[in-house]
Structure formats: structure tokens, C-alpha cells
Design a protein around this motif. Structure first.
Motif, PDB file in Angstrom:
ATOM      1  N   ILE A 132      55.753  37.472  48.233  1.00 35.38           N
ATOM      2  CA  ILE A 132      54.453  37.542  47.571  1.00 35.38           C
ATOM      3  C   ILE A 132      54.160  36.174  46.965  1.00 35.38           C
ATOM      4  N   ALA A 133      52.960  35.654  47.224  1.00 34.67           N
ATOM      5  CA  ALA A 133      52.548  34.363  46.670  1.00 34.67           C
ATOM      6  C   ALA A 133      51.227  34.546  45.929  1.00 34.67           C
ATOM      7  N   ASP A 134      51.254  34.276  44.618  1.00 38.30           N
ATOM      8  CA  ASP A 134      50.094  34.494  43.754  1.00 38.30           C
ATOM      9  C   ASP A 134      49.741  33.207  43.009  1.00 38.30           C
TER      10      ASP A 134
ATOM     11  N   LEU B  24      49.575  37.195  50.366  1.00 35.29           N
ATOM     12  CA  LEU B  24      48.970  36.079  49.657  1.00 35.29           C
ATOM     13  C   LEU B  24      47.801  36.595  48.829  1.00 35.29           C
ATOM     14  N   THR B  25      47.660  36.097  47.612  1.00 41.10           N
ATOM     15  CA  THR B  25      46.513  36.439  46.780  1.00 41.10           C
ATOM     16  C   THR B  25      45.619  35.211  46.618  1.00 41.10           C
ATOM     17  N   ALA B  26      44.384  35.482  46.205  1.00 40.59           N
ATOM     18  CA  ALA B  26      43.449  34.405  45.881  1.00 40.59           C
ATOM     19  C   ALA B  26      42.444  34.935  44.876  1.00 40.59           C
ATOM     20  N   ALA B  27      42.402  34.326  43.693  1.00 47.30           N
ATOM     21  CA  ALA B  27      41.385  34.654  42.697  1.00 47.30           C
ATOM     22  C   ALA B  27      40.257  33.639  42.841  1.00 47.30           C
ATOM     23  N   GLU B  28      39.022  34.112  42.806  1.00 49.03           N
ATOM     24  CA  GLU B  28      37.910  33.251  43.191  1.00 49.03           C
ATOM     25  C   GLU B  28      37.736  32.027  42.284  1.00 49.03           C
ATOM     26  N   GLY B  29      38.173  32.103  41.034  1.00 46.34           N
ATOM     27  CA  GLY B  29      38.014  30.971  40.142  1.00 46.34           C
ATOM     28  C   GLY B  29      39.270  30.158  39.929  1.00 46.34           C
ATOM     29  N   ASP B  30      40.298  30.414  40.709  1.00 51.67           N
ATOM     30  CA  ASP B  30      41.574  29.725  40.530  1.00 51.67           C
ATOM     31  C   ASP B  30      41.631  28.490  41.427  1.00 51.67           C
TER      32      ASP B  30
ATOM     33  N   LEU C 183      44.925  39.437  49.623  1.00 52.89           N
ATOM     34  CA  LEU C 183      44.240  40.139  48.549  1.00 52.89           C
ATOM     35  C   LEU C 183      43.357  39.169  47.776  1.00 52.89           C
ATOM     36  N   GLN C 184      42.072  39.490  47.698  1.00 59.84           N
ATOM     37  CA  GLN C 184      41.113  38.664  46.970  1.00 59.84           C
ATOM     38  C   GLN C 184      40.813  39.311  45.623  1.00 59.84           C
ATOM     39  N   PHE C 185      40.750  38.501  44.557  1.00 58.89           N
ATOM     40  CA  PHE C 185      40.420  38.990  43.222  1.00 58.89           C
ATOM     41  C   PHE C 185      39.179  38.247  42.724  1.00 58.89           C
TER      42      PHE C 185
ATOM     43  N   GLU D  18      35.763  41.672  38.547  1.00 59.52           N
ATOM     44  CA  GLU D  18      36.853  42.570  38.164  1.00 59.52           C
ATOM     45  C   GLU D  18      37.570  42.090  36.906  1.00 59.52           C
ATOM     46  N   GLY D  19      37.148  40.946  36.384  1.00 54.82           N
ATOM     47  CA  GLY D  19      37.859  40.341  35.262  1.00 54.82           C
ATOM     48  C   GLY D  19      39.146  39.686  35.693  1.00 54.82           C
ATOM     49  N   ALA D  20      39.261  39.391  36.980  1.00 56.18           N
ATOM     50  CA  ALA D  20      40.506  38.854  37.536  1.00 56.18           C
ATOM     51  C   ALA D  20      40.260  37.595  38.349  1.00 56.18           C
ATOM     52  N   GLY D  21      39.228  36.833  37.987  1.00 51.72           N
ATOM     53  CA  GLY D  21      38.870  35.675  38.776  1.00 51.72           C
ATOM     54  C   GLY D  21      39.547  34.381  38.377  1.00 51.72           C
ATOM     55  N   GLY D  22      40.340  34.391  37.316  1.00 51.48           N
ATOM     56  CA  GLY D  22      40.975  33.173  36.838  1.00 51.48           C
ATOM     57  C   GLY D  22      42.367  32.960  37.393  1.00 51.48           C
ATOM     58  N   HIS D  23      43.005  31.897  36.931  1.00 53.90           N
ATOM     59  CA  HIS D  23      44.328  31.525  37.427  1.00 53.90           C
ATOM     60  C   HIS D  23      45.319  32.677  37.255  1.00 53.90           C
ATOM     61  N   CYS D  24      45.933  33.066  38.368  1.00 56.84           N
ATOM     62  CA  CYS D  24      46.937  34.143  38.391  1.00 56.84           C
ATOM     63  C   CYS D  24      46.408  35.453  37.793  1.00 56.84           C
ATOM     64  N   GLU D  25      45.088  35.648  37.841  1.00 49.96           N
ATOM     65  CA  GLU D  25      44.475  36.904  37.385  1.00 49.96           C
ATOM     66  C   GLU D  25      44.900  37.255  35.961  1.00 49.96           C
TER      67      GLU D  25
END
Length: 401
Positions: free
Chosen positions: A249-251, A341-347, A367-369, A373-380
Motif C-alpha cells: 500500500i502506498a499513500d 496506490l492512493t491519491a488525494a486531490e490536494g496532496d 483509490l482517489q480521495f 470528503e474532507g480527505a483532499g490533503g496530504h495523506c488524508e
């Protein structure tokens, strides 16, 4: 902002992510912010340390009164507060306040974990003639069972304490044993041992897995490696060479360390070809980059204070040369295990996640955040519980097949 200074707010609001896992309450963080007021980095350190010491004293009062649960809760909060205190003064030469706070952080966390579980075990992981510190935390209520193991790896300036609140609590509650460790350039290995970061994380994780498979209750066929922040590079890099892992898992998914520098170098006049080798940029461009770093407090902290210390360098060119070694180029196709792999839109670190995903040849999930969702920042970090739920759902389904 909770803290009046934006630089302090960036560090001081991280424990908000730990509210749901016992690391803080909102009012306690707010009280620290008020105590810092318009103060400098020293005031920031003092306020967090004072709050941590108060919480630790409360834990000792609880113990004296026979309340193990109360003591555990206060020790956990104290550990989180000590861990937050020294980020602004991070760097080399190592400030004695960092060593003091880290020692108190470690002692408070261990005191809490010993109260929580009979299966908790501190680890000394043999590594190249030295040892790496680690903790084994069994699945909640299932310490005696053979269960999957989640190994957690940090990034630049996170510690085992951060790993615990950010990921281990949720995983333990879901039925996963957890192994937390500080690798070279991280936490205790950096602060107390002076070990510097290295790109070949497969060598580090091999040593961790060698110990993991000897632990009671660990299913060697279900060992997972998860990394956050810079760990979003380190975990996949490890999986490319350590094939005993059942999943990775890479976040967020991070292709390399130099990507953000390349864009800046091009904006400052470098050609695309020149930007492909940051360590060999001409002196004029390196000078421009240095000026940018020195005029931006956050960038100066990230690179000059933190980066130079972690990489064991004392100038920008050597830092850039070191950063170039941290890349998945030529390694991504070597990953065999199912990978998320994850990706938060504001990270900013997630900018390469989608292209990294395309390079994978293993079973893979993306997985896109989002900010919605309140999860758009670095590492959600402002909705870490959402990240944990989705990641652990993925793992549950993977091992149910």
C-alpha cells in the motif's frame, strides 16, 4: 487556523487526525495554540511539552488510583503531544530539546502499550551490524490468533508514534497484527542513532520481514507493507525487491523524490534535459533554487533543515544528487504482489500517482480521495478514518479471495 503562525499551524494541527484514535482532543490542541500565541518556535515547543507533561502526570495519578484504562489514555495523548513539539526545530546539529522530547515520547507510548496489551512487544531488528527499533502490536482481542500482519513504514519526519495513531489503531481493531518500525533516516534511527535515509528500502524491509516471520501469531503468507508520505515511495520500492510481501500500500503512490524539483527547475530556466539530472544543474540554477528555499520558511524547513539532516548532506547540490536516487524507474515492473496506490486531490506528493499506477504490472487498485470528503490533503490527514476504512476493506477482500 488554530495557531496564529501558519508555519506552526501546519505542524500543530496534525494531531487533529489522531482524535478518533486516542491521540488528542480538539480542545487540548486549541489550548496549546492559545498558549503559543504569537510566540516563536521555542514557545511552540514549550507549550506542547508542558501539555504532554501534564497529561503524563494525569496518567500517573490514574495508575495510583488503580485505573489502567485512564492511565493508558493519558499516556497515549502525552506521546502524541511530545511527538508534535519538536518539528519546527527539526534539523542538524541536533537540538538537545529534540532528544529530550523524543525520549519522553517513546517512554509514554511504551507505557501506554504495555497497559493495553499483553501481546505488545518492543523489537530490536538486526540491521547491518546495528539494530532498528520496532514494536509488535497484536490485533485487538485476538493476540493469540494467527492473523495477517501489517508492517507500517514512515516517510521523512514521522515516527512510530505517528504510525500508531494514523494506521495501527484502525488496523488492530480490524483484526490485523501490526509491526511499526523506524528505518534509517526516521525517528529513533535518525535522532538517537544517526542513521541516514537510503533509497534501497527493500534491504531495510528484508530485515524487518526476517524478524516478522518469527513472531507468534504472524501468518507469513499474509504480510502487508504500507507506507505513507515519503513511505509512498519506500513501500513500493521495498516490494520491488522483497517478494515475501502479500500486498503493498502506498499513500500516496510516489514515483520519485525529484519530480517536484524538476518542475521548479524548468520554471527557473532549466531545459527538460537539464532537469532530468538535478544533481548536475549548473551553478546559476542551483543558486536560484537556494534563494527560493531561503526565502520560503516552509521550503527552508523541508529541505535545508529536515532534508539535509535526513540525507546526511550539508548543501543543496548533494541533496539533489541524493534525491535522484529515490526513484521507481526500472523498479515498478518488479513488484509482483497486489498493490494499492492512493491519491488525494490536494496532496502535492500525489501528482505522480496516476502515472505510477500505469507503470505497475502487478494486480493493482487506485483509490482517489477528494476535498469534498474532507480527505483532499496530504495523506488524508483531516479524514484519516476514511482512508483506513477503504484500505482495510481492500485488504479484507484481498485475503478473503
Amino acid at each position: 487556523m488554530l495557531f496564529r503562525d501558519a508555519f506552526h499551524d501546519g505542524f500543530g494541527t496534525w494531531p487533529l487526525a489522531y482524535i478518533s484514535t486516542g491521540g488528542a482532543d480538539y480542545g487540548e490542541i486549541q489550548a496549546v495554540a492559545e498558549a503559543v500565541g504569537d510566540g516563536d518556535d521555542g514557545a511552540y515547543y514549550d507549550a506542547w511539552m508542558a501539555a504532554g507533561e501534564r497529561l503524563e502526570q494525569e496518567a500517573q495519578v490514574c495508575l495510583s488510583a488503580g485505573s489502567r484504562a485512564g492511565a493508558e489514555a493519558q499516556y497515549l495523548k502525552a506521546a502524541a503531544f511530545y511527538a508534535t513539539s519538536y518539528h519546527p526545530i527539526f534539523g542538524e546539529p541536533v537540538d538537545p530539546r529534540i532528544v529530550r522530547a523524543f525520549g519522553k515520547q517513546k517512554a509514554a507510548l511504551e507505557a501506554a502499550l504495555r497497559l493495553r496489551s499483553n501481546g505488545f512487544r518492543p523489537l530490536s531488528i538486526p540491521f547491518e551490524g546495528q539494530t532498528l527499533p520496532g514494536y509488535f502490536i497484536p490485533a485487538e482481542g485476538r493476540a493469540a490468533e494467527v492473523r495477517p500482519l501489517l508492517i507500517l513504514t514512515n516517510g521523512y519526519d514521522g515516527t512510530i508514534t505517528d504510525q500508531y495513531f494514523a494506521s495501527a489503531v484502525a488496523a488492530s481493531r480490524r483484526g490485523y497484527h501490526c509491526l511499526l518500525f523506524d528505518g534509517p533516516g526516521q525517528g529513533e534511527a535518525l535522532i538517537l542513532q544517526g542513521l541516514r535515509l537510503r533509497p534501497d528500502w527493500e534491504v531495510v524491509v528484508k530485515a524487518v520481514v526476517d524478524v516478522a516471520i518469527t513472531l507468534p501469531g504472524v501468518d507469513p503468507a499474509r504480510i502487508v507493507l504500507s507506507g505513507w508520505s515519503l513511505g509512498g515511495y519506500l513501500a513500493p520500492r521495498a516490494a520491488s525487491g522483497e517478494h515475501r510481501l502479500a500486498a503493498c500500500i502506498a499513500d500516496p503512490g510516489l514515483w520519485d523524490m525529484g519530480g517536484s524539483f524538476r518542475a521548479v527547475a524548468v520554471a527557473m530556466g532549466a531545459t527538460l534535459t537539464q532537469a532530468e539530472n538535478l544533481g548536475e544543474l549548473n551553478d546559476a540554477l542551483v543558486g536560484k533554487l537556494e534563494q527560493l528555499l531561503l526565502t520560503n520558511r516552509r521550503l527552508r524547513w523541508s529541505i535545508v533543515q529536515r532534508g539535509f539532516w535526513v540525507h546526511g548532506v550539508d548543501n543543496l547540490r548533494d541533496y539533489l544528487r541524493s534525491a535522484e536516487l529515490f526513484t521507481m524507474k526500472g523498479r515498478a515492473a518488479e513488484i509482483r504482489c497486489p498493490t494499492l496506490l492512493t491519491a488525494a486531490e490536494g496532496d502535492p506528493l500525489a501528482q505522480s500517482a496516476a502515472s505510477f499506477f500505469e507503470e505497475l504490472r502487478c494486480p493493482k487498485t487506485f483509490l482517489q480521495f477528494t476535498a469534498a470528503e474532507g480527505a483532499g490533503g496530504h495523506c488524508e490527514m483531516m479524514n484519516r478514518s476514511l482512508l483506513n476504512r477503504r484500505v482495510l476493506d481492500w485488504l479484507d477482500q484481498l485475503f478473503a479471495d
